[in-house]
Design an enzyme around this catalytic site. Structure first.
Site, PDB file in Angstrom:
ATOM      1  N   SER A  96      56.998 -30.453  32.139  1.00  0.00           N
ATOM      2  CA  SER A  96      57.233 -29.421  33.151  1.00  0.00           C
ATOM      3  C   SER A  96      56.478 -28.124  32.895  1.00  0.00           C
ATOM      4  CB  SER A  96      58.729 -29.106  33.217  1.00  0.00           C
ATOM      5  OG  SER A  96      59.160 -28.551  32.001  1.00  0.00           O
ATOM      6  N   THR A 217      60.847 -25.701  33.643  1.00  0.00           N
ATOM      7  CA  THR A 217      60.063 -24.474  33.499  1.00  0.00           C
ATOM      8  C   THR A 217      60.470 -23.888  32.164  1.00  0.00           C
ATOM      9  OG1 THR A 217      59.942 -23.991  35.867  1.00  0.00           O
ATOM     10  CG2 THR A 217      59.923 -22.084  34.419  1.00  0.00           C
ATOM     11  N   THR A 235      55.178 -22.672  34.005  1.00  0.00           N
ATOM     12  CA  THR A 235      55.597 -23.974  34.548  1.00  0.00           C
ATOM     13  C   THR A 235      54.431 -24.736  35.163  1.00  0.00           C
ATOM     14  OG1 THR A 235      57.221 -25.006  36.041  1.00  0.00           O
ATOM     15  CG2 THR A 235      56.065 -23.103  36.876  1.00  0.00           C
ATOM     16  N   ARG A 245      50.982 -25.313  46.513  1.00  0.00           N
ATOM     17  CA  ARG A 245      52.347 -24.756  46.549  1.00  0.00           C
ATOM     18  C   ARG A 245      52.557 -23.834  45.336  1.00  0.00           C
ATOM     19  NH1 ARG A 245      56.900 -24.925  42.739  1.00  0.00           N
ATOM     20  NH2 ARG A 245      58.809 -24.730  43.948  1.00  0.00           N
ATOM     21  N   VAL A 246      53.082 -22.658  45.599  1.00  0.00           N
ATOM     22  CA  VAL A 246      53.395 -21.727  44.522  1.00  0.00           C
ATOM     23  C   VAL A 246      54.911 -21.576  44.462  1.00  0.00           C
ATOM     24  CG1 VAL A 246      53.184 -19.341  43.727  1.00  0.00           C
ATOM     25  CG2 VAL A 246      51.203 -20.501  44.716  1.00  0.00           C
ATOM     26  N   GLY A 247      55.465 -21.720  43.279  1.00  0.00           N
ATOM     27  CA  GLY A 247      56.911 -21.576  43.116  1.00  0.00           C
ATOM     28  C   GLY A 247      57.303 -20.159  42.754  1.00  0.00           C
ATOM     29  N   ASP A 248      58.486 -20.031  42.185  1.00  0.00           N
ATOM     30  CA  ASP A 248      59.005 -18.711  41.833  1.00  0.00           C
ATOM     31  C   ASP A 248      58.425 -18.169  40.529  1.00  0.00           C
ATOM     32  OD1 ASP A 248      60.420 -20.930  40.649  1.00  0.00           O
ATOM     33  OD2 ASP A 248      61.796 -19.479  39.779  1.00  0.00           O
ATOM     34  N   THR A 268      64.842 -20.983  36.266  1.00  0.00           N
ATOM     35  CA  THR A 268      64.270 -22.324  36.372  1.00  0.00           C
ATOM     36  C   THR A 268      64.992 -23.019  37.528  1.00  0.00           C
ATOM     37  OG1 THR A 268      65.855 -23.401  34.895  1.00  0.00           O
ATOM     38  CG2 THR A 268      63.932 -22.435  33.857  1.00  0.00           C
ATOM     39  N   GLY A 269      64.379 -24.088  38.010  1.00  0.00           N
ATOM     40  CA  GLY A 269      65.005 -24.822  39.109  1.00  0.00           C
ATOM     41  C   GLY A 269      64.239 -24.632  40.397  1.00  0.00           C
ATOM     42  N   GLY A 271      62.393 -23.412  43.027  1.00  0.00           N
ATOM     43  CA  GLY A 271      61.799 -22.088  43.114  1.00  0.00           C
ATOM     44  C   GLY A 271      61.868 -21.436  44.471  1.00  0.00           C
TER      45      GLY A 271
HETATM   46  N1  ASP Z   1      61.042 -23.102  39.200  1.00  0.00           N
HETATM   47  C1  ASP Z   1      59.967 -24.066  39.157  1.00  0.00           C
HETATM   48  C2  ASP Z   1      59.260 -24.031  40.467  1.00  0.00           C
HETATM   49  O1  ASP Z   1      59.905 -24.001  41.491  1.00  0.00           O
HETATM   50  C3  ASP Z   1      60.369 -25.453  38.873  1.00  0.00           C
HETATM   51  C4  ASP Z   1      61.502 -25.694  37.942  1.00  0.00           C
HETATM   52  O2  ASP Z   1      61.906 -24.831  37.194  1.00  0.00           O
HETATM   53  O3  ASP Z   1      62.051 -26.804  37.953  1.00  0.00           O
HETATM   54  O4  ASP Z   1      58.053 -24.108  40.476  1.00  0.00           O
END
Ligand code: ASP
Length: 376
Positions: A96, A217, A235, A245-248, A268-269, A271
């Protein structure tokens, strides 16, 4: 939950219990929506200096040991979080983060990372960065060597190369095989995988396997002996994401935020929802109002749940928050599930893997609530 009531109905009941209750909810935006921490929301402290990471595996613990030595020797929080993150980014077993991270839907690893330095109120980040193993270090250069905060895609790669980073293939064999499996199994209406008449004859275990659940992450947050705070979130993002795609994680205030007078938070999680809720900014602001890191993480989950009240908590995304404050207190909490969220903490008394709380636990009982297991 009352007997005979499904979780969904229970939440609806909680939400729609009448105008009085709704008014009370508006006046008390942080009330418990029907879930609640399943583990005690204690305020735990490591003193300072201290450092934490969201990773609780062997690599995460080793990263904390190395970073702790730096902090104990008077090193800065900024150097310590970068060193610790680099150790995790280069671990090929971690699917990850960094090298070995799972790719996007086209099989390309695209990395996101952000860094903040509380002492100078500086931030840097990169998004959709390909072929560079240490995105957090590139983010640090964006922070320290440009007047920008964020570089993305080819621009971020060109910038990294200009600073001497070598391009390398980040897709490990294990990650490539996972991606091939995902491509063949995510839909039975496309043309990937063996033709129907050959399916029964295929050799190997792959035939019946589902790809593993794949996201994650790393957050690394530290306070040094001077009381200065730094943090990183790094991450490979959601696996099999749409290219670009851009996450958080690279968004300041979403995947990472800190305030040198208060503390730091990382996410994490899923985003998308962390971005919509500006979750880490919110957590730091809650700590500024006097909440402990543990309480502030739980407050953020309640805040997000409030946002979901119209559509129902069944749609609540899976997210985990981790936070520290200036005094070395720490906490962590996640939205739902059964396994308690974990973090590795390093401080004067050693390196410990600690558990946090679940705001809305699944119906099954969670794992036994072990107290911190510690080792030096
Ligand atoms: N937060 C990360 C994202 O959305 C992914 C993750 O932490 O599982 O890119």
């Amino acid at each position: 939950m009352p007997n005979g009531m499904t979780r969904r109905l229970f939440f609806q009941h909680s939400f729609l219990a009448g105008a009085g209750a709704l008014l009370w909810q508006r006046l008390n935006p942080f009330h418990d929506l029907g879930g609640g921490p399943r583990a005690p929301g204690l305020s735990r402290s490591a003193g300072i200096p201290m450092i934490i990471t969201s990773k609780s595996n062997e690599t995460g613990q080793r990263a904390m040991e190395v970073a702790w030595e730096m902090l104990a020797g008077g090193g800065s929080a900024l150097d310590a979080v970068e060193k610790a993150t680099n150790i995790i980014e280069e671990d090929p077993e971690d699917s990850s983060v960094g090298y070995g991270g799972l790719p996007n839907e086209r099989g390309v690893v695209q990395l996101d990372a952000s860094i903040m330095d509380g002492k100078t109120f500086s931030a840097g980040s990169v998004a959709s960065l390909e072929n560079i193993k240490y995105p957090s270090s590139v983010a640090r250069l964006v922070m320290e060597r440009t007047d920008h905060v964020m570089l993305v895609g080819p621009g971020a790669l060109e910038f990294a190369k200009s600073w001497g980073f070598q391009e390398e293939n980040l897709l490990t064999e294990a990650a490539r095989e996972e991606w091939l499996l995902w491509r063949e199994s995510h839909s039975d209406e496309d043309d990937w995988g063996a033709p129907d008449h050959l399916k029964g004859r295929e050799q190997g275990a792959q035939q019946n396997e589902e790809p593993a659940e794949t996201h994650g992450t790393v957050n690394v947050l530290a306070v040094d002996a001077n009381g200065d705070i730094a943090g990183i979130t790094s991450t490979s993002g959601l696996s099999y994401k749409i290219p670009g795609r851009v996450g958080d994680s690279p968004i300041i205030g979403a995947g990472l935020y800190l305030d040198n007078d208060v503390g730091a938070a990382g996410a994490t999680g899923r985003g998308e929802d962390v971005i919509k809720s500006c979750a880490t900014y919110y957590i730091v602001m809650r700590m500024k109002e006097g909440r402990s890191p543990q309480q502030a993480c739980e407050d953020a989950l309640q805040m997000i749940a409030q946002r979901y009240r119209a559509v129902g908590l069944d749609f609540l995304p899976g997210e985990t928050f981790r936070a520290i404050n200036k005094d070395g207190q720490y906490g962590c909490a996640k939205t739902k599930g059964t396994d308690l969220p974990q973090m590795t903490v390093a401080g004067e008394s050693g390196v410990s893997v600690c558990e946090g709380t679940i705001a809305f636990p699944d119906d099954e009982e969670p794992q036994a609530q072990d107290p911190d297991s510690s080792r030096r």
